[in-house]
Design a protein around this motif. Structure first.
Motif, PDB file in Angstrom:
ATOM      1  N   SER A   1      28.701  49.617  39.958  1.00  0.00           N
ATOM      2  CA  SER A   1      28.989  50.127  41.295  1.00  0.00           C
ATOM      3  C   SER A   1      29.606  51.515  41.244  1.00  0.00           C
ATOM      4  CB  SER A   1      29.901  49.133  42.000  1.00  0.00           C
ATOM      5  OG  SER A   1      30.962  49.785  42.607  1.00  0.00           O
ATOM      6  N   GLN A   2      29.521  52.186  42.377  1.00  0.00           N
ATOM      7  CA  GLN A   2      30.162  53.478  42.580  1.00  0.00           C
ATOM      8  C   GLN A   2      31.662  53.344  42.364  1.00  0.00           C
ATOM      9  OE1 GLN A   2      29.195  54.543  46.522  1.00  0.00           O
ATOM     10  NE2 GLN A   2      29.456  56.722  46.235  1.00  0.00           N
ATOM     11  N   LYS A   3      32.145  52.176  42.736  1.00  0.00           N
ATOM     12  CA  LYS A   3      33.582  51.966  42.673  1.00  0.00           C
ATOM     13  C   LYS A   3      34.058  51.569  41.281  1.00  0.00           C
ATOM     14  CE  LYS A   3      33.991  50.243  47.365  1.00  0.00           C
ATOM     15  NZ  LYS A   3      33.791  48.918  47.906  1.00  0.00           N
ATOM     16  N   ALA A   4      33.079  51.359  40.376  1.00  0.00           N
ATOM     17  CA  ALA A   4      33.482  50.859  39.061  1.00  0.00           C
ATOM     18  C   ALA A   4      34.549  51.741  38.434  1.00  0.00           C
ATOM     19  CB  ALA A   4      32.276  50.741  38.143  1.00  0.00           C
ATOM     20  N   ASN A   5      34.431  53.073  38.640  1.00  0.00           N
ATOM     21  CA  ASN A   5      35.435  53.914  37.980  1.00  0.00           C
ATOM     22  C   ASN A   5      36.651  54.201  38.860  1.00  0.00           C
ATOM     23  OD1 ASN A   5      34.190  55.596  39.700  1.00  0.00           O
ATOM     24  ND2 ASN A   5      33.401  57.012  38.158  1.00  0.00           N
ATOM     25  N   SER A   6      36.749  53.483  39.982  1.00  0.00           N
ATOM     26  CA  SER A   6      37.976  53.644  40.758  1.00  0.00           C
ATOM     27  C   SER A   6      38.818  52.382  40.659  1.00  0.00           C
ATOM     28  CB  SER A   6      37.645  53.948  42.213  1.00  0.00           C
ATOM     29  OG  SER A   6      37.006  52.843  42.796  1.00  0.00           O
ATOM     30  N   PHE A   7      38.634  51.634  39.604  1.00  0.00           N
ATOM     31  CA  PHE A   7      39.421  50.410  39.411  1.00  0.00           C
ATOM     32  C   PHE A   7      40.870  50.781  39.117  1.00  0.00           C
ATOM     33  CE2 PHE A   7      40.210  50.244  34.819  1.00  0.00           C
ATOM     34  CZ  PHE A   7      39.446  51.308  34.423  1.00  0.00           C
ATOM     35  N   ASN A   8      41.717  49.804  39.165  1.00  0.00           N
ATOM     36  CA  ASN A   8      43.132  49.987  38.876  1.00  0.00           C
ATOM     37  C   ASN A   8      43.331  50.277  37.388  1.00  0.00           C
ATOM     38  OD1 ASN A   8      45.799  49.568  38.218  1.00  0.00           O
ATOM     39  ND2 ASN A   8      45.832  47.409  38.844  1.00  0.00           N
ATOM     40  N   ARG A   9      43.623  51.545  37.074  1.00  0.00           N
ATOM     41  CA  ARG A   9      43.692  51.957  35.679  1.00  0.00           C
ATOM     42  C   ARG A   9      44.843  51.323  34.911  1.00  0.00           C
ATOM     43  NH1 ARG A   9      39.863  56.190  34.842  1.00  0.00           N
ATOM     44  NH2 ARG A   9      38.879  56.133  36.883  1.00  0.00           N
ATOM     45  N   GLY A  10      45.801  50.816  35.624  1.00  0.00           N
ATOM     46  CA  GLY A  10      46.902  50.154  34.939  1.00  0.00           C
ATOM     47  C   GLY A  10      46.608  48.692  34.646  1.00  0.00           C
ATOM     48  N   PHE A  11      45.410  48.252  34.994  1.00  0.00           N
ATOM     49  CA  PHE A  11      45.087  46.829  34.809  1.00  0.00           C
ATOM     50  C   PHE A  11      45.085  46.496  33.318  1.00  0.00           C
ATOM     51  CE2 PHE A  11      42.940  42.884  34.723  1.00  0.00           C
ATOM     52  CZ  PHE A  11      43.008  42.348  36.002  1.00  0.00           C
ATOM     53  N   PRO A  12      45.870  45.497  32.919  1.00  0.00           N
ATOM     54  CA  PRO A  12      45.941  45.193  31.496  1.00  0.00           C
ATOM     55  C   PRO A  12      44.752  44.371  31.038  1.00  0.00           C
ATOM     56  CG  PRO A  12      47.375  43.723  32.706  1.00  0.00           C
ATOM     57  CD  PRO A  12      46.714  44.601  33.722  1.00  0.00           C
ATOM     58  N   ALA A  13      43.646  45.026  30.734  1.00  0.00           N
ATOM     59  CA  ALA A  13      42.499  44.288  30.210  1.00  0.00           C
ATOM     60  C   ALA A  13      41.898  45.080  29.068  1.00  0.00           C
ATOM     61  CB  ALA A  13      41.454  44.079  31.303  1.00  0.00           C
ATOM     62  N   THR A  14      41.547  44.417  27.979  1.00  0.00           N
ATOM     63  CA  THR A  14      40.904  45.109  26.875  1.00  0.00           C
ATOM     64  C   THR A  14      39.420  45.280  27.193  1.00  0.00           C
ATOM     65  OG1 THR A  14      40.376  43.062  25.737  1.00  0.00           O
ATOM     66  CG2 THR A  14      42.470  44.084  25.175  1.00  0.00           C
ATOM     67  N   VAL A  15      38.782  46.169  26.440  1.00  0.00           N
ATOM     68  CA  VAL A  15      37.340  46.378  26.575  1.00  0.00           C
ATOM     69  C   VAL A  15      36.616  45.036  26.453  1.00  0.00           C
ATOM     70  CG1 VAL A  15      35.356  47.343  25.350  1.00  0.00           C
ATOM     71  CG2 VAL A  15      37.368  48.761  25.818  1.00  0.00           C
ATOM     72  N   ASN A  16      37.028  44.276  25.460  1.00  0.00           N
ATOM     73  CA  ASN A  16      36.442  42.958  25.235  1.00  0.00           C
ATOM     74  C   ASN A  16      36.522  42.077  26.490  1.00  0.00           C
ATOM     75  OD1 ASN A  16      35.380  40.859  23.617  1.00  0.00           O
ATOM     76  ND2 ASN A  16      37.454  40.052  23.333  1.00  0.00           N
ATOM     77  N   GLU A  17      37.699  42.078  27.111  1.00  0.00           N
ATOM     78  CA  GLU A  17      37.897  41.247  28.305  1.00  0.00           C
ATOM     79  C   GLU A  17      37.058  41.753  29.478  1.00  0.00           C
ATOM     80  OE1 GLU A  17      42.383  39.390  27.840  1.00  0.00           O
ATOM     81  OE2 GLU A  17      42.229  41.493  28.375  1.00  0.00           O
ATOM     82  N   VAL A  18      36.991  43.079  29.622  1.00  0.00           N
ATOM     83  CA  VAL A  18      36.210  43.636  30.730  1.00  0.00           C
ATOM     84  C   VAL A  18      34.736  43.258  30.575  1.00  0.00           C
ATOM     85  CG1 VAL A  18      35.394  45.769  31.807  1.00  0.00           C
ATOM     86  CG2 VAL A  18      37.790  45.540  31.179  1.00  0.00           C
ATOM     87  N   VAL A  19      34.218  43.441  29.374  1.00  0.00           N
ATOM     88  CA  VAL A  19      32.794  43.155  29.162  1.00  0.00           C
ATOM     89  C   VAL A  19      32.510  41.656  29.331  1.00  0.00           C
ATOM     90  CG1 VAL A  19      30.897  43.302  27.505  1.00  0.00           C
ATOM     91  CG2 VAL A  19      32.494  45.191  27.730  1.00  0.00           C
ATOM     92  N   SER A  20      33.461  40.836  28.969  1.00  0.00           N
ATOM     93  CA  SER A  20      33.268  39.383  29.104  1.00  0.00           C
ATOM     94  C   SER A  20      32.992  38.979  30.551  1.00  0.00           C
ATOM     95  CB  SER A  20      34.482  38.628  28.562  1.00  0.00           C
ATOM     96  OG  SER A  20      35.514  38.635  29.519  1.00  0.00           O
ATOM     97  N   MET A  21      33.494  39.797  31.494  1.00  0.00           N
ATOM     98  CA  MET A  21      33.286  39.464  32.904  1.00  0.00           C
ATOM     99  C   MET A  21      31.803  39.476  33.268  1.00  0.00           C
ATOM    100  SD  MET A  21      36.305  41.356  34.916  1.00  0.00           S
ATOM    101  CE  MET A  21      37.339  42.289  33.843  1.00  0.00           C
ATOM    102  N   GLY A  22      31.022  40.236  32.524  1.00  0.00           N
ATOM    103  CA  GLY A  22      29.588  40.255  32.783  1.00  0.00           C
ATOM    104  C   GLY A  22      28.939  38.902  32.547  1.00  0.00           C
ATOM    105  N   LEU A  23      29.637  38.046  31.791  1.00  0.00           N
ATOM    106  CA  LEU A  23      29.064  36.723  31.486  1.00  0.00           C
ATOM    107  C   LEU A  23      29.648  35.618  32.366  1.00  0.00           C
ATOM    108  CD1 LEU A  23      28.888  36.731  27.594  1.00  0.00           C
ATOM    109  CD2 LEU A  23      26.972  36.591  29.166  1.00  0.00           C
ATOM    110  N   THR A  24      30.726  35.939  33.070  1.00  0.00           N
ATOM    111  CA  THR A  24      31.445  34.895  33.813  1.00  0.00           C
ATOM    112  C   THR A  24      30.530  34.058  34.702  1.00  0.00           C
ATOM    113  OG1 THR A  24      33.460  36.176  33.760  1.00  0.00           O
ATOM    114  CG2 THR A  24      33.316  34.501  35.476  1.00  0.00           C
ATOM    115  N   ALA A  25      29.722  34.735  35.519  1.00  0.00           N
ATOM    116  CA  ALA A  25      28.878  33.988  36.450  1.00  0.00           C
ATOM    117  C   ALA A  25      27.791  33.213  35.704  1.00  0.00           C
ATOM    118  CB  ALA A  25      28.247  34.938  37.454  1.00  0.00           C
TER     119      ALA A  25
END
Lengths: 251, 283
Positions: free
Chosen positions: A82-106
């Motif tokens: 999304s356009q908004k992907a790079n306006s996420f909360n930059r202080g969010f404590p998530a590792t790259v691994n955790e962020v990418v894992s969200m692609g599999l959640t659904a």
């Protein structure tokens, strides 16, 4: 005949009292790399929201992978950055691994845990975008261009056949925009992922895309980049509704 | 302490409750903080106060034995449903739900308290927490709440994590955002109700946010943030309860002050670490 990944026929969409899309007939063939350009407010994001099923069209039909959108179930086949992907909360404590894992959640589904296989997929997706060494870094510590790659990886991890990106290079510096397009190019050629990209980088787009579509409420142009470059300035300014410096702005 | 601990049942109840809320409050708090809902806990705790006041009123006027703990919990859960509704009505001003619910809670509390012609130490305990207020049946209820919270969070962990990070993406991928928000806010209400006996209405949100604020400074990733939050939460509760007992101070105060000391330590450690690693990078 090549398979049509997306096929729209006579699609109309209106927000409360604003006709946003008029009689859109539009196809995305399998394997294409399609750039969607047009003025702000021209309905680009609306078009994508219709394809993603976030909005429902008032008239006309939309088929995804040959199935009418109402009956379409394989949303995993479609990745979205999304356009908004790079306006996420930059202080969010998530590792790259955790962020990418969200692609599999659904895809994994409710009440189920990630397996070893899923973890390998995550690592592989991160590798594909060339970010393996950052796997355990916090996403907020990366640069804008790197973050954008991570969001691509998040979409890639569920093995989509169609990847839709809404202005993914906003806020990314020129050099990294080039690298970013190289990455998209290789995903398109090597992985045979169909790409649909909203962008203002018309200059860069003409080097990479197979198709360019201009949208300003109606479809003004659909052709290959060569034809697009040959459009006269008059055509373009007519289409954008004002004399144009956006398009001639070359990277 | 150890001797009196084995001697007095109320101390055991308090201590076990403390350990449980030291686990579930920061755990849920991590999600609350990253979703920028830190003040929701405050709003809900004031609604809980209204419920408690209501319970005390009923007890006093009608001598019906519903303990205020349960009326507090009921109000908290109902309040959480309102919060979700209000957040939906004011999509662009989601934080508006907080002052609306908070003032509503305080307003109702004032009405109930004055209808009962004011009450005594009991209310004081509910405001600031107490080391002696947890009964055995409260403890059982808190154990049940903890089990519910832990199982639900375990089952919905990845969906909640995704929703917290990027709601739009989660919805596009087919996550049922509304239902999960709802589950989440009800869990929050339950945790608040469970924590109030020990830390009190006014300080319950601190136990959900301060350990997380400390953890977020030094942790890498979300799971580590949760882990550190729980460690800090438990440390605050244990130190706070013991010192509260010895100095005869309501434990709400000592627990919060301990959390703040931990928070300051974690900020300083991060600063020092940052300066050192920058020095190293320059060399």
């Amino acid at each position: 005949m090549t398979q049509k990944i997306v096929s729209m026929k006579q699609v109309n969409y209106a927000y409360e009292n604003k006709h946003a899309l008029k009689n859109i007939n539009f196809e995305v063939p399998k394997g294409s790399f399609m750039g969607l350009v047009g003025p702000n407010g021209g309905g680009k994001t609306t078009l994508i929201k219709l394809i993603l099923g976030i909005l429902k069209s008032h008239q006309g039909s939309i088929d995804l992978f040959g199935t009418p959108i109402d009956k379409f179930k394989d949303w995993n086949k479609i990745g979205f950055v999304s356009q908004k992907a790079n306006s996420f909360n930059r202080g969010f404590p998530a590792t790259v691994n955790e962020v990418v894992s969200m692609g599999l959640t659904a895809k994994v589904g409710y009440f189920k845990l990630f397996t070893k296989e899923h973890k390998q997929k995550i690592a592989h997706a991160v590798e594909q975008v060339g970010m393996s060494e950052y796997l355990h870094e916090n996403i907020g510590d990366l640069s804008g261009g790197q973050q954008q790659r991570i969001f691509i990886a998040r979409s890639l991890v569920s093995d989509p056949e169609l990847l839709i990106l809404d202005e993914p290079t906003v806020g990314v510096d020129t050099e990294n925009v080039q690298k970013f397009y190289d990455l998209l190019h290789s995903l398109n050629e090597k992985k045979n992922i169909t790409l649909l990209l909203i962008t203002h980088d018309t200059g860069t787009m003409t080097h990479h895309a197979t198709d360019i579509v201009c949208l300003n409420k109606t479809l003004h142009f659909h052709g290959n980049p060569l034809e697009f470059s040959n459009l006269s300035e008059k055509d373009l300014s007519q289409f954008y509704g004002h004399p144009l410096n956006v398009v001639t702005h070359n990277h | 302490m150890l001797e009196s601990f084995f001697e007095y049942e109320f101390l055991q109840n308090t201590f076990y409750t403390g350990l449980l809320i030291g686990l579930i409050a920061p755990l849920l708090g991590t999600f609350i903080v990253v979703r920028r809902l830190s003040l929701i806990a405050d709003a809900l705790s004031h609604v809980t106060l209204a419920g408690i006041a209501f319970g005390l009123l009923i007890e006093k006027k009608f001598a019906i034995g519903i303990t205020p703990f349960y009326t507090g919990m009921a109000f908290s859960v109902i309040g959480s449903v309102f919060v979700e509704q209000l957040r939906r009505v004011y999509k662009a001003y989601q934080e508006l739900a907080i002052p609306i619910i908070l003032s509503g809670g305080v307003g109702l509390s004032v009405i109930f308290i004055s209808l009962a012609n004011g009450f005594n130490t009991d209310l004081y305990n509910y405001l600031f927490g107490s080391v002696s207020a947890v009964s055995r049946s409260d403890l059982w209820m808190i154990i049940a709440i903890s089990i519910i919270v832990l199982t639900t969070l375990f089952l919905f962990y990845k969906e909640l994590f995704m929703l917290s990070f990027d709601e739009e993406h989660a919805v596009v991928s087919g996550i049922h955002a509304k239902r999960i928000h709802f589950i989440f806010i009800v869990l929050t209400a339950l945790v608040i109700a469970a924590s109030i006996r020990i830390v009190g209405v006014l300080l319950v949100s601190a136990l959900m946010t301060l350990p997380v604020a400390a953890a977020i400074r030094i942790a890498k990733g979300f799971k580590q943030t949760i882990l550190f939050s729980i460690i800090f939460g438990e440390t605050s509760v244990i130190i706070g309860l013991i010192s509260g007992y010895y100095f005869e101070i309501p434990p709400g105060g000592t627990i919060v002050v301990t959390s703040i000391i931990i928070l300051l330590l974690s900020i300083s450690i991060k600063k020092i670490w940052f300066i050192l690693s920058r020095k190293k990078a320059i060399q």
